[in-house]
Scaffold this active site. Structure first.
Site, PDB file in Angstrom:
ATOM      1  N   ASP A  82      51.851 -32.735 -89.474  1.00 59.08           N
ATOM      2  CA  ASP A  82      51.947 -33.754 -88.428  1.00 59.08           C
ATOM      3  C   ASP A  82      51.652 -33.155 -87.049  1.00 59.08           C
ATOM      4  O   ASP A  82      52.185 -32.091 -86.706  1.00 59.08           O
ATOM      5  CB  ASP A  82      53.378 -34.322 -88.453  1.00 59.08           C
ATOM      6  CG  ASP A  82      53.549 -35.553 -87.591  1.00 59.08           C
ATOM      7  OD1 ASP A  82      52.917 -36.575 -87.888  1.00 59.08           O
ATOM      8  OD2 ASP A  82      54.314 -35.495 -86.605  1.00 59.08           O
ATOM      9  N   GLU A 111      46.747 -32.953 -89.257  1.00 58.21           N
ATOM     10  CA  GLU A 111      46.542 -34.154 -88.450  1.00 58.21           C
ATOM     11  C   GLU A 111      46.352 -33.647 -87.021  1.00 58.21           C
ATOM     12  O   GLU A 111      47.318 -33.356 -86.312  1.00 58.21           O
ATOM     13  CB  GLU A 111      47.753 -35.099 -88.511  1.00 58.21           C
ATOM     14  CG  GLU A 111      47.474 -36.411 -87.802  1.00 58.21           C
ATOM     15  CD  GLU A 111      48.648 -36.977 -87.025  1.00 58.21           C
ATOM     16  OE1 GLU A 111      48.639 -38.171 -86.705  1.00 58.21           O
ATOM     17  OE2 GLU A 111      49.594 -36.224 -86.694  1.00 58.21           O
TER      18      GLU A 111
END
Ligand code: BGC
Length: 550
Positions: A215, A277
Site C-alpha cells: 500500500d 501500489e
C-alpha cells in the site's frame, strides 16, 4: 511451520497470473454480523476455483478500528476478531492452496492505525522519546505550539497534522498523517520500524502467503531532515518531482527498503513476490518491479483511459516495454476498491471529472448502463489477452455497477467525511456482493450488510447469472478457462485493421484478440472464433465488443 500449506511451483508464477481482489468485509459473511469474514471466504473457494483465478489478493484483514476500511492497521501480525482468527486464516490458506489458488495479502507500511500499540505507547511517552521516534511527531509553531507544524494537507483533506494531548493533560505535539488522523505515518528512518516490517513479512510468508500488495509503496521515505517539513497538498500528483528528490513521494532511498524486503522474499521457495501500489510518474513505476526489488508494480493507466483504440494501444505498448526493461511483467487493472466500477465508468463520457460528477449527485449525465457493461466486458477480454497479469476486483465478474444511492449518513469512507462536498465516497464499489437473487442481504450473509445494498442487486446475483449462459459471470469463466489454455510467452504482435477504431493483436501461438472501439460492426480476421463479449451480427463484431479468434 509444518502445519501450514505451501504451494510450490515456478518462481515466476505471478508474471501472467489472474489475481482476484477480495475486499474481505464485503465478500461473504458466514457469522451473520453484517461484515464479511474468513469463513465466508473459505465457503467461496469452490466459486473462485470455478471462476478460474490463479491467485487472490486479500485487502487488509488485520485488527483495525476501520477508520479507513482496514487500511488503518492496529496489529500487523494478527486477524481482526470481527473477521476471524489466525487459525481460520491458516484454514483459508490451506483451502485456497488445495484449490491451486495462491494468496497475496495487503501490507500497509506507510502508516499504522492509531490503535497500534506503538502509537499508543508514543502518546504516553515524552516528546523526543524513542516511542515518539517511530512516528513523525513535531512541535507546533506559535507561542504555545498551537499552530500546526506545516501547511501539509492530507490525501483525504484537510490538514496532515493532528495535535495530541500530552500524558499530563496539556495540549502537546503534533503528528503527521498523509491520510486520516487515525493513520499516523511511520518514521522509516527509524531502524526499529524497518526491522518490524521484515518480521511481519516473515510471519505471513511462514504461514504460506505467496505475495504482497504494498500500500502507498512510494511514500515511506520522506525528506524531513534538519527541521524541514513539506508545505503543500499531498494529493495533487502534479506537484510531485520526478527525479527521486521529492519531499514526500518516490524518493530514491525507498528502494533500499524494498531491496531488504527482497532478501526476505528470496528466503522462500518459490520466492515471495510483491506488487507496489505506487502512484508515480510512469517512467519511474517499474524500478519498484525489478528483480532485486518488489517484483511487480501496478500500472493503473487504463483506469483513466478514454475509449479509443489508439489511446489503448499507446498505453499498452508503453507499459509492456517499460515493465520488460526492468525484467518484470506489467499489470492490467480496470477496477479496485478505490475507484468507480468500470461497468459504470464506461457508461459515462470519456474525460468526465468523476469526483465532481459524484458529489453533484451522480445523475448528470446519467449512466448508460448498457454501454457501460458492453465496454466493460470488451475491455476485460482485451486485457485478459495481453501479456502480463490481470487484477480483477470482486463483483466485476458479475458486471456490477457502482452503487450510487448510498445515503450520506450510511457512508463509511473517510475520503468523503474529511473533504465534504469535494471528494467522492469509495463506498459504492465496496457494497457486499449479491450471491442470491432474493433473501437477506442477497446471500451475503444471514445478518444484513454493513453497507446498504440496492434493490437491483438481485439482478446481478451469482445465483441468477449461474443459470444464464450469456451472463457476465459465465463470460468471465469461459474467458479465464480459455486464457489458461491459450497463454504463451510474453510477446505480442500488433496487426493493422482496415478500421482505425479496431485494436487487433495476436500472441505467439496465434491467439488473436480484436476489439471494436467504434460504433459500427466490423469484420473479423480469418480463423475460428473462440469467444466474443457480444453475439456477432451477421458474422461481424458489433460496437463495444471483443472477440478472440485462433
Ligand atoms: C488504498 C486505499 C487507502 C490508502 C491509505 C491506498 O492507496 O488502496 O484504500 O485509503 O491507501 O492506506
Amino acid at each position: 511451520m509444518s502445519e501450514f500449506t505451501f504451494l510450490k511451483g515456478p518462481k515466476d508464477w505471478w508474471r501472467q497470473a489472474v489475481v482476484y481482489q477480495i475486499y474481505p468485509r464485503s465478500f461473504s459473511d458466514a457469522n451473520g454480523d453484517g461484515i464479511g469474514d474468513l469463513n465466508g471466504i473459505i465457503s467461496k473457494v469452490p466459486y473462485l476455483q470455478q471462476l478460474g483465478v490463479d491467485a487472490v489478493w486479500l485487502s487488509p484483514f488485520y485488527p483495525s478500528a476501520l477508520a479507513d476500511g482496514g487500511y488503518d492497521v492496529d496489529d500487523y501480525r494478527d486477524v481482526d476478531p470481527k473477521i476471524g482468527t489466525l487459525a481460520e486464516f491458516d484454514k483459508m490458506v490451506d483451502a485456497l492452496h488445495k484449490a491451486g489458488i495462491r494468496l497475496f495479502v495487503d501490507i500497509v507500511p506507510n502508516h499504522s492505525g492509531s490503535g497500534h500499540e506503538w502509537f499508543q505507547a508514543a502518546l504516553k511517552a515524552a516528546p523526543g522519546s524513542p516511542e515518539r521516534d517511530r512516528y513523525i511527531f513535531r512541535d507546533g509553531k506559535g507561542e504555545n505550539g498551537e499552530i500546526r507544524p506545516s501547511e501539509l494537507s492530507s490525501h483525504f483533506g484537510p490538514t496532515a497534522w493532528t495535535r495530541i494531548t500530552e500524558p499530563k493533560g496539556e495540549p502537546g505535539q503534533w503528528y503527521m498523517h498523509l491520510f486520516a488522523s487515525e493513520q499516523p505515518d511511520f518514521n522509516w528512518d527509524n531502524p526499529e520500524v524497518r526491522e518490524d516490517f521484515l518480521k511481519t513479512l516473515r510471519f505471513w510468508s511462514d504461514r504460506g502467503v505467496d505475495g504482497y500488495r504494498v500500500d502507498v509503496a512510494h511514500a515511506l521515505v520522506k525528506n524531513l531532515a534538519n527541521g524541514h517539513l513539506p508545505e503543500r497538498q499531498s494529493y495533487d500528483l502534479s506537484l510531485v518531482k520526478h527525479d527521486g528528490t521529492d519531499d514526500l513521494f518516490d524518493r530514491d532511498e525507498v528502494h533500499d527498503i524494498y531491496r531488504s524486503w527482497r532478501q526476505v522474499f528470496n528466503e522462500y521457495d518459490p520466492p515471495r513476490v510483491a506488487v507496489a501500489e505506487a502512484w508515480v510518474h510512469p517512467e519511474r513505476r517499474h524500478p519498484y518491479a525489478s528483480e532485486d526489488n518488489l517484483g511487480q508494480s501496478f500500472n493503473f493507466d487504463l483506469l483513466g483511459e478514454h475509449w479509443k483504440a489508439g489511446r489503448f494501444k499507446k498505453t499498452i505498448s508503453f507499459n509492456l516495454a517499460s515493465a520488460a526493461k526492468w525484467g518484470s511483467s506489467t499489470t492490467w487493472v480496470l477496477s479496485n476498491h478505490d475507484v468507480i466500477r468500470h461497468a459504470t465508468r464506461y457508461g459515462l463520457p470519456d474525460g468526465l471529472n468523476l469526483d465532481k460528477w459524484f458529489v453533484e449527485g451522480g445523475v448528470n449525465p446519467p449512466v448508460n448502463n448498457k454501454q457501460g457493461l458492453d465496454r466493460a466486458r470488451a475491455a476485460t477480454m482485451l486485457i485478459l489477452a495481453l501479456p502480463g497479469s490481470t487484477y480483477l476486483y470482486q463483483g466485476e465478474e458479475l458486471g456490477l455497477q457502482e452503487v450510487l444511492e448510498i445515503p450520506h449518513d450510511q457512508m463509511q469512507d473517510p475520503q468523503w467525511f474529511r473533504n465534504p462536498g469535494k471528494s467522492r465516497s469509495r463506498d459504492g464499489c465496496r457494497v457486499p456482493l449479491p450471491w442470491t437473487s432474493t433473501g437477506t442481504s442477497f446471500g451475503f450473509g444471514p445478518g444484513g450488510s454493513h453497507l446498504p445494498q440496492p434493490s437491483w442487486f438481485g439482478d446481478y446475483s451469482v445465483e441468477k447469472q449461474d443459470r444464464d449462459e450469456a451472463s457476465t459471470l459465465n463470460l468471465y469463466r469461459l474467458a479465464l478457462a480459455l486464457r489458461s489454455q491459450l497463454i504463451s510467452d510474453e510477446s505480442i504482435q500488433w496487426h493493422r485493421h482496415l478500421n482505425s477504431k479496431v485494436l487487433h493483436f495476436s500472441r505467439a501461438n496465434g491467439w488473436q484478440s480484436v476489439t471494436n472501439f467504434g460504433t459500427k460492426p466490423v469484420k473479423l480476421p480469418a480463423g475460428k472464433v473462440l469467444l466474443t463479449s457480444q453475439p456477432l451480427v451477421d458474422g461481424k463484431l458489433p460496437a463495444n465488443a471483443t472477440a478472440w479468434v485462433k
